[in-house]
Design a protein around this motif. Structure first.
Motif, PDB file in Angstrom:
ATOM      1  N   ASN A  50       0.402  -1.671  -0.286  1.00 19.55           N
ATOM      2  CA  ASN A  50       0.126   0.399   0.168  1.00 19.55           C
ATOM      3  C   ASN A  50       0.672   1.327   0.064  1.00 19.55           C
ATOM      4  O   ASN A  50       0.514   2.100   0.718  1.00 19.55           O
ATOM      5  CB  ASN A  50      -0.737  -0.144   1.460  1.00 19.55           C
ATOM      6  CG  ASN A  50      -2.433  -0.829   1.062  1.00 19.55           C
ATOM      7  OD1 ASN A  50      -2.439  -1.503   0.018  1.00 19.55           O
ATOM      8  ND2 ASN A  50      -2.017  -1.560   2.112  1.00 19.55           N
ATOM      9  N   ALA A  81      -1.543  -7.773   8.800  1.00 20.93           N
ATOM     10  CA  ALA A  81      -1.873  -8.076   9.392  1.00 20.93           C
ATOM     11  C   ALA A  81      -2.641  -7.827   8.023  1.00 20.93           C
ATOM     12  O   ALA A  81      -2.929  -7.452   7.024  1.00 20.93           O
ATOM     13  CB  ALA A  81      -1.754  -6.561   9.855  1.00 20.93           C
ATOM     14  N   VAL A  82      -3.786  -8.547   8.259  1.00 26.63           N
ATOM     15  CA  VAL A  82      -5.255  -8.956   7.795  1.00 26.63           C
ATOM     16  C   VAL A  82      -6.406  -8.259   7.773  1.00 26.63           C
ATOM     17  O   VAL A  82      -7.142  -8.746   9.385  1.00 26.63           O
ATOM     18  CB  VAL A  82      -4.738 -10.361   6.777  1.00 26.63           C
ATOM     19  CG1 VAL A  82      -3.447 -10.302   6.130  1.00 26.63           C
ATOM     20  CG2 VAL A  82      -5.547 -11.450   7.988  1.00 26.63           C
ATOM     21  N   ASP A  83      -7.678  -8.354   6.966  1.00 30.60           N
ATOM     22  CA  ASP A  83      -8.849  -8.233   7.567  1.00 30.60           C
ATOM     23  C   ASP A  83      -9.650  -9.225   8.271  1.00 30.60           C
ATOM     24  O   ASP A  83      -9.928  -9.635   9.161  1.00 30.60           O
ATOM     25  CB  ASP A  83      -9.335  -7.610   6.456  1.00 30.60           C
ATOM     26  CG  ASP A  83      -8.925  -6.080   6.211  1.00 30.60           C
ATOM     27  OD1 ASP A  83      -8.788  -4.454   7.360  1.00 30.60           O
ATOM     28  OD2 ASP A  83      -9.281  -5.102   5.778  1.00 30.60           O
ATOM     29  N   ASP A  84      -9.315 -10.322   6.906  1.00 27.28           N
ATOM     30  CA  ASP A  84      -9.869 -11.713   6.966  1.00 27.28           C
ATOM     31  C   ASP A  84      -9.191 -13.119   6.984  1.00 27.28           C
ATOM     32  O   ASP A  84      -8.769 -12.850   5.954  1.00 27.28           O
ATOM     33  CB  ASP A  84     -11.138 -11.363   5.567  1.00 27.28           C
ATOM     34  CG  ASP A  84     -11.712 -13.451   5.931  1.00 27.28           C
ATOM     35  OD1 ASP A  84     -11.818 -14.000   6.970  1.00 27.28           O
ATOM     36  OD2 ASP A  84     -12.774 -13.027   5.492  1.00 27.28           O
ATOM     37  N   LYS A  87      -9.980 -16.162   4.608  1.00 29.31           N
ATOM     38  CA  LYS A  87     -10.150 -16.354   3.505  1.00 29.31           C
ATOM     39  C   LYS A  87      -8.766 -15.372   3.244  1.00 29.31           C
ATOM     40  O   LYS A  87      -7.665 -16.474   1.675  1.00 29.31           O
ATOM     41  CB  LYS A  87     -10.545 -14.503   2.758  1.00 29.31           C
ATOM     42  CG  LYS A  87     -10.616 -14.107   1.645  1.00 29.31           C
ATOM     43  CD  LYS A  87     -11.445 -12.293   1.546  1.00 29.31           C
ATOM     44  CE  LYS A  87     -10.774 -12.115  -0.200  1.00 29.31           C
ATOM     45  NZ  LYS A  87     -11.873 -10.669  -0.373  1.00 29.31           N
ATOM     46  N   SER A  88      -7.798 -15.422   3.838  1.00 25.91           N
ATOM     47  CA  SER A  88      -6.396 -15.219   3.453  1.00 25.91           C
ATOM     48  C   SER A  88      -4.903 -16.760   3.417  1.00 25.91           C
ATOM     49  O   SER A  88      -4.665 -16.909   2.769  1.00 25.91           O
ATOM     50  CB  SER A  88      -5.529 -14.667   4.464  1.00 25.91           C
ATOM     51  OG  SER A  88      -5.821 -13.414   4.237  1.00 25.91           O
ATOM     52  N   LYS A 110      -7.614 -11.739  19.020  1.00 24.98           N
ATOM     53  CA  LYS A 110      -7.415 -12.256  18.053  1.00 24.98           C
ATOM     54  C   LYS A 110      -7.324 -13.285  16.738  1.00 24.98           C
ATOM     55  O   LYS A 110      -6.236 -13.923  17.505  1.00 24.98           O
ATOM     56  CB  LYS A 110      -6.664 -10.790  17.388  1.00 24.98           C
ATOM     57  CG  LYS A 110      -7.110  -9.734  18.100  1.00 24.98           C
ATOM     58  CD  LYS A 110      -8.228  -9.244  17.287  1.00 24.98           C
ATOM     59  CE  LYS A 110      -8.010  -7.310  17.820  1.00 24.98           C
ATOM     60  NZ  LYS A 110      -9.181  -7.091  16.347  1.00 24.98           N
ATOM     61  N   GLU A 127      -5.066 -11.220  12.106  1.00 26.76           N
ATOM     62  CA  GLU A 127      -6.537 -10.220  11.569  1.00 26.76           C
ATOM     63  C   GLU A 127      -6.510  -9.382  12.756  1.00 26.76           C
ATOM     64  O   GLU A 127      -6.443  -9.642  14.240  1.00 26.76           O
ATOM     65  CB  GLU A 127      -7.734 -11.796  11.715  1.00 26.76           C
ATOM     66  CG  GLU A 127      -8.946 -11.250  11.432  1.00 26.76           C
ATOM     67  CD  GLU A 127      -9.557 -12.477  11.250  1.00 26.76           C
ATOM     68  OE1 GLU A 127     -10.086 -12.908  10.194  1.00 26.76           O
ATOM     69  OE2 GLU A 127     -10.550 -12.591  12.456  1.00 26.76           O
ATOM     70  N   GLY A 128      -6.581  -8.253  11.838  1.00 26.27           N
ATOM     71  CA  GLY A 128      -7.129  -7.328  13.143  1.00 26.27           C
ATOM     72  C   GLY A 128      -7.464  -5.676  12.343  1.00 26.27           C
ATOM     73  O   GLY A 128      -7.028  -4.778  12.291  1.00 26.27           O
TER      74      GLY A 128
END
Length: 128
Positions: A50, A81-84, A87-88, A110, A127-128
């Motif tokens: 990013n 860090a990942v959101d899901d 899914k990852s 988490k 996740e978080g």
């Protein structure tokens, strides 16, 4: 001294092209710049997530192996860090990358798990 943030993590790859593909094509990092340093017979690849500079990936002729597991002294792992996480993990599995079973951090509640890069460097996703 006041540390503002983590600047980058440096990784030496045993197979530069394989690791370059892993970090860019599998993990989706963007190449900021790639330099060949002829005097060292070494590539230096700056990678971002990013737009944030995060990893220096190096090649060197015949780098020695470094013990990593179980719990060797030194850098233990890198974490992203990942959101899901589910899914990852499914994505990693689709790329034929095995991860450990998802665990729960006993202090934060988490979810997290580990997998390895091409040189068996432990990588955590949180996740978080």
């Amino acid at each position: 001294m006041e540390i503002k943030s983590l600047h980058h993590v440096a990784i030496i790859a045993s197979d530069y092209e394989r690791s370059k593909e892993f970090y860019t094509q599998v993990l989706g990092m963007q190449i900021m710049q790639e330099i060949y340093r002829a005097d060292r017979q070494s590539y230096k690849l700056d990678l971002a997530i990013n737009g944030q500079y995060l990893i220096e990936l190096f090649s060197f002729p015949a780098p020695p192996a470094r013990p990593s597991r179980p719990e060797a002294t030194g850098l233990r792992h890198i974490a992203f860090a990942v959101d899901d996480i589910v899914k990852s993990v499914a994505y990693l599995s689709s790329k034929k990358i095995e991860s450990e079973p998802i665990r729960i951090d006993e202090f934060t509640g988490k979810k997290f798990t580990f997998f390895s890069d091409p040189d068996n460097l432990p990588i955590e996703i949180y996740e978080g």
